[in-house]
Design a protein around this motif. Structure first.
Motif, PDB file in Angstrom:
ATOM      1  N   PRO A  51      -4.366   4.501   1.993  1.00 13.85           N
ATOM      2  CA  PRO A  51      -4.487   3.072   2.288  1.00 13.85           C
ATOM      3  C   PRO A  51      -3.486   2.635   3.352  1.00 13.85           C
ATOM      4  N   VAL A  71      -2.034   0.800  -4.599  1.00 15.97           N
ATOM      5  CA  VAL A  71      -1.289  -0.390  -4.215  1.00 15.97           C
ATOM      6  C   VAL A  71      -0.286  -0.690  -5.321  1.00 15.97           C
ATOM      7  N   THR A  87       0.836  -1.198   0.000  1.00 15.94           N
ATOM      8  CA  THR A  87       0.000   0.000   0.000  1.00 15.94           C
ATOM      9  C   THR A  87       0.869   1.245   0.000  1.00 15.94           C
ATOM     10  N   VAL A 105      -7.928  -3.884   1.109  1.00 11.68           N
ATOM     11  CA  VAL A 105      -7.102  -2.746   1.521  1.00 11.68           C
ATOM     12  C   VAL A 105      -7.933  -1.810   2.384  1.00 11.68           C
TER      13      VAL A 105
END
Length: 334
Positions: A265, A245, A238, A277
């Protein structure tokens, strides 16, 4: 640096968690999401939130053992909550600012990182009695326990990973990393440990046989959580400052994709053909299809989701899971 803070939520007794655990299908791979500010533990099945359960004193870290027990840390409360099927949840006091967490496979002992004490404690799950301690680096964050009984500790402010033999509770190695190592994930065969370094924006790859760093690769803008696919072929990281990501090929260690997710995230976990996530700013969980590497859904959860854990009640926690374990406030990197 200030201590991790918790939002007091009164005297919730977690009455729904027993039903939550008992109702989970035996063959499913649920994903558990810890929302610190919203003081909630959510269970996700596939692409829907199956249960949302309020918890007392917002937890930070989630861990599980093979018997299906869940464990939650409370740094300011200096305690761990134990949740097991068929029994009332119970709170186990620990003499530490409990942050990072790992459970022995049989659930007899917990390994607890003392955020402000620069040590790891082995404590009894029954009463929190200390069974052993070992000094590690400054500000121990994420912990990962392998099948050999070795515990890996991300020493965030020491730019290193400490390796602890849990049988003797001694530190057997120190492996240098990038700046501010925080999240850890083992690949499925446990030959590699991946370390997300927040400030240096990279990923350290550690050979678990030699206990040496074998590579350092770019991993995006502020990498904070890390997970590995079930086949070990891809690493997911992340990026807090990119709302994305980064997907890295494990063989060549090159970036193969960047997947847009929600803002800021944090934790990431893999369960089957999907990745999940936790998006701190948007209070939801992004679902990523691992075959197409695209976000396919956003699932609302309580305020401030941080930790994500893939674990099957009654079975072994997923080896592909990784948890972002950051507490609110003082642990935000600068």
């Amino acid at each position: 640096m200030s201590a991790p803070s918790e939002r007091r939520q009164g005297s919730h007794i977690l009455p729904l968690l027993l039903l939550l655990l008992a109702a989970t299908p035996a063959l499913s791979d649920p994903v558990w999401v810890v929302s610190q500010k919203g003081a909630e533990l959510a269970r996700i099945e596939a692409v829907q939130v199956a249960d949302r359960t309020p918890v007392d004193q917002a937890p930070i870290t989630a861990a599980a053992d093979r018997a299906g027990r869940l464990y939650l840390t409370h740094p300011d409360g200096r305690a761990v909550t134990v949740i097991e099927p068929g029994k009332p949840p119970r709170r186990v006091p620990v003499p530490a600012q409990a942050f990072g967490l790992a459970a022995s496979p049989d659930g007899a002992s917990l390994f607890v990182g003392d955020w402000s004490g620069d040590r790891i404690l082995r404590v009894s799950c029954v009463d929190g009695a200390v069974e052993g301690t070992v000094a590690v680096g400054h500000v121990p964050a994420h912990l990962v326990l392998d099948r050999r009984g070795r515990l890996y500790v991300a020493d965030r402010e020491s730019r290193q990973v400490s390796v602890v033999d849990t049988g003797t509770m001694t530190r057997i190695a120190v492996v240098p990393t990038g700046d501010a190592p925080f999240a850890l994930a083992l690949d499925p065969d446990e030959t590699r440990l991946y370390v997300a370094n927040v400030r240096s924006g990279d990923l350290t790859v550690i050979d678990t046989d030699t206990l040496r760093a074998r590579a350092t690769v770019a991993a995006g803008r502020m990498p904070y959580g890390v997970a590995v696919t079930a086949d070990g072929a891809r690493i997911l990281v992340t990026n807090q400052h990119a709302a994305a990501v980064t997907v890295i090929d494990a063989a060549g260690l090159g970036i193969v994709a960047t997947v847009a997710v929600g803002p800021y995230p944090e934790g990431v976990a893999v369960a089957g053909s999907r990745a999940y996530v936790a998006n701190w700013f948007s209070d939801d969980v992004s679902v990523i299809d691992l075959s197409t590497l695209r976000e396919t859904a956003r699932l609302p959860v309580a305020e401030g989701p941080r930790g994500v854990l893939a674990a099957r009640p009654g079975g072994e926690p997923s080896r592909a899971a990784a948890v972002d374990l950051r507490a609110n406030g003082g642990v935000r990197p600068r």
